[in-house]
Enzyme design. Structure first.
Site, PDB file in Angstrom:
ATOM      1  N   GLU A 193      40.355   0.050  21.177  1.00  0.00           N
ATOM      2  CA  GLU A 193      40.945  -0.250  22.290  1.00  0.00           C
ATOM      3  C   GLU A 193      40.139   0.140  23.786  1.00  0.00           C
ATOM      4  O   GLU A 193      40.604   0.116  24.784  1.00  0.00           O
ATOM      5  CB  GLU A 193      42.413   0.076  22.669  1.00  0.00           C
ATOM      6  CG  GLU A 193      43.248  -0.232  21.495  1.00  0.00           C
ATOM      7  CD  GLU A 193      43.652  -1.734  21.994  1.00  0.00           C
ATOM      8  OE1 GLU A 193      43.312  -2.414  22.924  1.00  0.00           O
ATOM      9  OE2 GLU A 193      44.544  -2.277  20.960  1.00  0.00           O
ATOM     10  N   HIS A 245      51.210   4.505  21.664  1.00  0.00           N
ATOM     11  CA  HIS A 245      52.134   3.745  20.944  1.00  0.00           C
ATOM     12  C   HIS A 245      52.134   3.945  19.391  1.00  0.00           C
ATOM     13  O   HIS A 245      51.498   4.456  18.654  1.00  0.00           O
ATOM     14  CB  HIS A 245      51.710   2.189  21.128  1.00  0.00           C
ATOM     15  CG  HIS A 245      51.289   1.693  22.542  1.00  0.00           C
ATOM     16  ND1 HIS A 245      50.061   1.934  22.926  1.00  0.00           N
ATOM     17  CD2 HIS A 245      52.207   1.170  23.556  1.00  0.00           C
ATOM     18  CE1 HIS A 245      50.263   1.421  24.181  1.00  0.00           C
ATOM     19  NE2 HIS A 245      51.476   1.196  24.441  1.00  0.00           N
ATOM     20  N   ASP A 249      43.884   4.636  24.441  1.00  0.00           N
ATOM     21  CA  ASP A 249      45.225   4.744  25.416  1.00  0.00           C
ATOM     22  C   ASP A 249      46.065   5.765  24.929  1.00  0.00           C
ATOM     23  O   ASP A 249      47.020   6.148  25.667  1.00  0.00           O
ATOM     24  CB  ASP A 249      45.844   3.363  25.431  1.00  0.00           C
ATOM     25  CG  ASP A 249      46.730   3.142  24.117  1.00  0.00           C
ATOM     26  OD1 ASP A 249      47.204   4.067  23.532  1.00  0.00           O
ATOM     27  OD2 ASP A 249      47.138   1.744  23.823  1.00  0.00           O
ATOM     28  N   HIS A 298      48.034  -6.418  17.242  1.00  0.00           N
ATOM     29  CA  HIS A 298      47.542  -4.652  17.443  1.00  0.00           C
ATOM     30  C   HIS A 298      48.644  -3.825  17.770  1.00  0.00           C
ATOM     31  O   HIS A 298      48.527  -2.638  17.903  1.00  0.00           O
ATOM     32  CB  HIS A 298      46.712  -4.704  18.661  1.00  0.00           C
ATOM     33  CG  HIS A 298      47.214  -4.707  20.021  1.00  0.00           C
ATOM     34  ND1 HIS A 298      46.688  -4.401  21.240  1.00  0.00           N
ATOM     35  CD2 HIS A 298      48.554  -5.273  20.388  1.00  0.00           C
ATOM     36  CE1 HIS A 298      47.502  -4.373  22.203  1.00  0.00           C
ATOM     37  NE2 HIS A 298      48.425  -5.038  21.931  1.00  0.00           N
ATOM     38  N   ASP A 350      52.696   1.418  17.115  1.00  0.00           N
ATOM     39  CA  ASP A 350      51.945   0.323  16.531  1.00  0.00           C
ATOM     40  C   ASP A 350      52.937   0.130  15.111  1.00  0.00           C
ATOM     41  O   ASP A 350      52.140  -0.330  14.090  1.00  0.00           O
ATOM     42  CB  ASP A 350      50.646   0.554  16.053  1.00  0.00           C
ATOM     43  CG  ASP A 350      49.652   0.679  17.413  1.00  0.00           C
ATOM     44  OD1 ASP A 350      50.313   0.206  18.384  1.00  0.00           O
ATOM     45  OD2 ASP A 350      48.649   1.013  17.549  1.00  0.00           O
ATOM     46  N   HIS A 353      43.423  -2.683  18.330  1.00  0.00           N
ATOM     47  CA  HIS A 353      44.004  -1.580  17.289  1.00  0.00           C
ATOM     48  C   HIS A 353      44.326  -2.567  15.941  1.00  0.00           C
ATOM     49  O   HIS A 353      44.703  -1.647  15.006  1.00  0.00           O
ATOM     50  CB  HIS A 353      45.099  -0.716  17.637  1.00  0.00           C
ATOM     51  CG  HIS A 353      45.074   0.788  17.164  1.00  0.00           C
ATOM     52  ND1 HIS A 353      45.580   1.779  17.775  1.00  0.00           N
ATOM     53  CD2 HIS A 353      44.435   0.915  15.996  1.00  0.00           C
ATOM     54  CE1 HIS A 353      45.317   2.791  16.767  1.00  0.00           C
ATOM     55  NE2 HIS A 353      44.610   2.391  15.878  1.00  0.00           N
ATOM     56  N   ASP A 413      47.693   7.881  19.548  1.00  0.00           N
ATOM     57  CA  ASP A 413      48.037   6.580  20.097  1.00  0.00           C
ATOM     58  C   ASP A 413      49.322   6.990  21.257  1.00  0.00           C
ATOM     59  O   ASP A 413      50.087   7.708  20.821  1.00  0.00           O
ATOM     60  CB  ASP A 413      48.423   5.913  19.052  1.00  0.00           C
ATOM     61  CG  ASP A 413      47.971   4.325  19.675  1.00  0.00           C
ATOM     62  OD1 ASP A 413      48.542   3.993  20.839  1.00  0.00           O
ATOM     63  OD2 ASP A 413      47.782   3.454  19.040  1.00  0.00           O
ATOM     64  N   ASP A 427      43.156   5.764  19.296  1.00  0.00           N
ATOM     65  CA  ASP A 427      43.589   4.833  20.280  1.00  0.00           C
ATOM     66  C   ASP A 427      43.097   5.474  21.650  1.00  0.00           C
ATOM     67  O   ASP A 427      43.620   6.499  22.028  1.00  0.00           O
ATOM     68  CB  ASP A 427      44.725   4.115  20.480  1.00  0.00           C
ATOM     69  CG  ASP A 427      44.974   2.823  21.330  1.00  0.00           C
ATOM     70  OD1 ASP A 427      44.332   2.900  22.514  1.00  0.00           O
ATOM     71  OD2 ASP A 427      45.560   1.950  21.131  1.00  0.00           O
TER      72      ASP A 427
END
Length: 301
Positions: free
Chosen positions: A273, A126, A230, A141, A128, A101, A124, A228
């Site tokens: 990712e 996360h 994830d 990332h 980030d 990412h 996402d 992303d």
């Protein structure tokens, strides 16, 4: 959405984190049939190939200020920003394939030059939103959204020749369920809009997307989707480097993409990712391609 031309840009970057394999993500997504899928939707596809990624060894690089592979990531980000900038200048929709990412640093640097009030949907697990000071790992990332806000090491924030690529009030994070303490503080400080899994479970994806679309429609002149894999639950997308259980479902993600397509808001996108080494029979790359199908107007009937 007025976009009959799509330019695919691969970014085989695995330097923003420590696990190998995500550099093969663009190849895995191509192998899963992204070009054919989008051509069936009557788009003119121009695959621009992959951005050249340098190596830390070639740059004689060591970790700088708790930032892993800083020079190599910055060099790749600058190259990607130039390709994305030129793609938009040529009237084509940039579809960027990652890679970890950290590539969003370059994507947003290239995209933001073309908008006064760029909106960003960060799909996402996360945030980030780490900086060198708050990051537990030093992995870049985990920092691209903070960098794009103008926060972090100047080598990264000045990619593209200017600092702030997006304003905090123009960001919507969807699917968050793993945030570091520094990220939580930054979200509160900047007033960043976040729909965590709590909100998705409680409100439903339809309401989350309706609010997101309404929120960004009134304040932006273009919206970048940074997805992303994830963000999805690991059951549906196992081939990612930092899986977090309890994520967005495959069907919810299709609904989100379908609603974004109907809104006509999205002006650029990246899917990141995908790590084939950690995947099961290229399942995650296939999910990415299926979601792209929905984002670009694929319908059952």
């Amino acid at each position: 959405m007025e976009r009959k031309n799509i330019s695919i840009i691969g970014v085989p970057m695995d330097l923003g984190q420590a696990r190998r394999g995500v550099d093969m993500g663009p190849s895995a997504i191509r192998y899963a049939g992204v070009v054919e899928r989008l051509e069936e939707l009557n788009y003119e596809i121009n695959d621009l190939g992959d951005v050249q990624i340098g190596s830390p060894q070639r740059l004689n690089e060591e970790s700088v200020d708790n930032l892993r592979n800083l020079k190599a990531v910055a060099e790749a980000s600058e190259a990607l920003a130039n390709v994305v900038d030129q793609t938009i200048h040529n009237g084509s929709f940039p579809l960027v394939l990652g890679g970890d990412h950290s590539i969003a640093i370059g994507t947003l640097a290239g995209v933001s030059k073309h908008y006064k009030n760029l909106g960003v949907i960060w799909y996402d697990a996360h945030g980030d939103l780490n900086t060198a000071e708050t990051s537990p790992s030093g992995n870049i990332h985990g920092m691209p959204l903070a960098v794009s806000l103008g926060l972090g090491h100047p080598t990264l924030t000045k990619i593209g020749g200017y600092e702030q690529k997006v304003k905090p009030e123009n960001i919507v994070i969807i699917g968050a369920r793993s945030l570091d303490d520094g990220e939580k503080e930054l979200i509160k400080e900047k007033g960043i809009k976040v729909y965590s899994m709590h909100e998705i479970d409680r409100m439903g994806m339809t309401a989350v997307m309706e609010e997101t679309i309404a929120y960004l429609s009134e304040r932006t002149d273009g919206v970048h989707l940074s997805l992303d894999l994830d963000g999805l639950d690991p059951h549906d997308a196992p081939g990612v480097g930092t899986p977090v259980i309890g994520g967005i479902s495959y069907r919810e993600s299709h609904l989100a993409m379908e609603m974004l397509e109907e809104s006509g808001l999205i002006t650029s996108a990246e899917f990141v990712e995908v790590n084939p080494i950690l995947d099961d029979k290229n399942k995650t790359a296939s999910v990415a391609v299926a979601l792209m199908g929905s984002l670009f107007g694929e319908k059952l009937v």
